[in-house]
Design an enzyme around this catalytic site. Structure first.
Site, PDB file in Angstrom:
ATOM      1  N   PRO A   2       0.775  -1.220   0.000  1.00 20.66           N
ATOM      2  CG  PRO A   2      -0.358  -1.307   2.000  1.00 20.66           C
ATOM      3  CD  PRO A   2       0.773  -1.886   1.269  1.00 20.66           C
ATOM      4  CD  GLU A   3       3.129   3.928  -3.689  1.00 22.90           C
ATOM      5  OE1 GLU A   3       3.158   5.163  -3.742  1.00 22.90           O
ATOM      6  OE2 GLU A   3       3.641   3.186  -4.536  1.00 22.90           O
ATOM      7  CE  LYS A  59       4.138   5.584   1.580  1.00 17.55           C
ATOM      8  NZ  LYS A  59       5.513   5.148   1.271  1.00 17.55           N
ATOM      9  NE  ARG A 132       7.932  -8.338   1.340  1.00 15.84           N
ATOM     10  CZ  ARG A 132       8.591  -7.379   0.691  1.00 15.84           C
ATOM     11  NH1 ARG A 132       8.021  -6.824  -0.344  1.00 15.84           N
ATOM     12  NH2 ARG A 132       9.763  -6.997   1.076  1.00 15.84           N
ATOM     13  NE  ARG A 260      11.918   1.260  -2.645  1.00 17.75           N
ATOM     14  CZ  ARG A 260      11.535   0.348  -1.765  1.00 17.75           C
ATOM     15  NH1 ARG A 260      12.168   0.238  -0.612  1.00 17.75           N
ATOM     16  NH2 ARG A 260      10.532  -0.433  -2.014  1.00 17.75           N
TER      17      ARG A 260
END
Length: 270
Positions: A2-3, A59, A132, A260
């Site tokens: 999610p962002e 977030k 995760r 990234r």
DNA sequence: ACACGTGTTATGCG
DNA sequence: TCGCATAACACGTG
């Protein structure tokens, strides 16, 4: 994973279905997900109370808890977290990032991936599904360290917080203490929309470029919230080795920025 | 088998 | 102390 838009959908699910229901049980036994709390600490703080509001900044989600002196309940979805709220009216889910096809896939809901549970008196529950295990549940999270929410940040504030330093502008966007909520995919999208090279030092952007970037941040966030997540954004669908720029057709280029993977149009993003 | 990943955080350096 | 870079975290997926 999610962002901001996915986190907002999770917050919304809690807001619409998880409030004002008395908590009779808490599974906080996953000491990794609930670090630094010991098993039972979160349970003892919540049992007998109800969630009364669900907030979000960037977030991070946190819920108010009824009862004098109760701590807030912080939830961070990490890269793979999703919230499921079940009750008399069925089950609602938020935080998904891959689209409805995957959302419905039962193979993605293995029982051992549920890392935290609130059981309600009415038989329903609020559960955090996080394969995760990079998400986190904790009491009284420090949300003041976050910058202003990316969907709300004002023009002056954006200029000051984003347009500074030698850090590449993409890395600055990803820094949650500068502005909160932009993740890797959203960053690529907004820089592509604003036609800015992600590697440009943030402090070298002009005021006009910063204003344009802010405009695209707000537009992309709003669009993603409305359409079901960051994967619905235009350039996100064109990530990958064979992707082409949706505007000019040039081959998208891969780089590493701010640690990234980054995709951008080398012809238009300057 | 092996590399990769949509997020955060601890650590180290100048 | 600040700004920045990098590794580490845990685990599934291709």
């Amino acid at each position: 994973m999610p962002e901001l838009p996915e986190v907002e959908s999770a917050r919304s699910v809690i807001d619409r279905g998880g409030l004002h229901r008395t908590i009779i049980g808490v599974d906080d036994s996953d000491t990794w997900e609930c670090r630094p709390h010991l098993p039972g600490e979160i349970r003892d703080a919540l049992v007998g109370h109800r969630l009364t509001a669900a907030h979000r900044r960037g977030k991070s989600i946190w819920c108010d808890v009824g009862g004098d002196g109760s701590p807030t309940l912080g939830i961070h979805l990490g890269m793979s977290g999703r919230i499921l709220v079940s009750g008399p009216g069925g089950t609602a889910e938020g935080g998904d990032y891959q689209g409805t096809g995957r959302r419905a896939d039962p193979a993605r809901r293995r029982e051992e991936w549920f890392r935290f549970t609130l059981e309600f008196e009415d038989g329903g529950a609020l559960r955090l599904l996080d394969p995760r295990r990079l998400g986190r549940v904790r009491l009284d999270p420090d949300v003041d360290a976050l910058g202003p929410d990316a969907a709300e940040v004002g023009r002056e504030e954006f200029r000051e917080r984003v347009g500074r330093g030698r850090l590449p502008v993409k890395a600055r966007l990803l820094d949650q203490s500068s502005i909160a909520g932009v993740g890797n995919l959203l960053a690529d999208e907004v820089l592509w929309r604003a036609r800015l090279d992600p590697r440009r030092p943030a402090g070298e952007l002009s005021v006009e470029e910063l204003d344009g970037l802010r405009r695209q941040v707000r537009a992309a966030v709003r669009s993603a919230i409305r359409h079901g997540g960051v994967h619905t954004l235009e350039v996100v669908a064109h990530r990958g080795p064979s992707g082409h720029c949706p505007r000019c057709g040039a081959e998208m280029r891969r780089a590493t920025v701010g640690g990234r993977t980054t995709w951008f149009c080398p012809r238009e993003q300057v």
